[in-house]
Design a protein around this motif. Sequence first.
Motif: not given
Lengths: 119, 110
Positions: B46, B89, B38, B48, B93, B51, B36, A102-103, B33, B91, A105-107, A45, A109
């Motif tokens: 992907p 993965y 995935y 989650l 920042y 987190y 998280h 921005i920082a 930071y 993740q 989690r991507r909860d 990714l 998709w």
Amino acid sequence: EVQLVQSGAEVKKPGESLKISCKGSGYSFTSYWIGWVRQMPGKGLEWMGIIYPGDSDTRYSPSFQGQVTISADKSISTAYLQWSSLKASDTAMYYCARSSSIAARRDYWGQGTLVTVSS
Amino acid sequence: QSVLTQPPSVSGAPGQRVTISCTGSSSNIGAGYDVHWYQQLPGTAPKLLIYGNSNRPSGVPDRFSGSKSGTSASLAITGLQAEDEADYYCQSYDSSLSGLFGGGTKLTVL
């Protein structure tokens, strides 16, 4: 129920332009960031960039700055990723994902949009 | 080469415990930071898994756990099951590069 629904697969030729979409529903679209993620065939990714539809604040990864444009139309709860001149190396699966910052989690998709660029 | 370094692959037998590391630097994980995690099953988007370094979303089994220390983070999976075979993965920042993903780790259940 939160959902991100992406536009369908695309087959394009090198040099053509393209705009793919990501429609959010089930939440306040203007209160969350929408990020775009690239996954090239068989690869990992890659974070491309992110937009806050509330005020269109947009950030790009240095690797993608100038290569793509991220935008959003909050009136229809849709974010976009576009190219002005596709290359074969743009062939990949593209995902959109929601996050609270921005920082964060991507909860949620999207299901992904497969873009194939071939002559 | 990703700024967040993960092992390309790990493996374990059913029932065993495996860990996946995610190593960053002072400008990302070490700067405080969150990390998280995935899970990506073959042919799917992907999902989650962890987190805020160590929190599980609703529905994620407690066999999955996360931790963070210094410039690194780890994902641990206990009681390994065949359905855990996937790519994982991390993740975070970075203050200079914005969002970051690790290179990904392929978990094989033997």
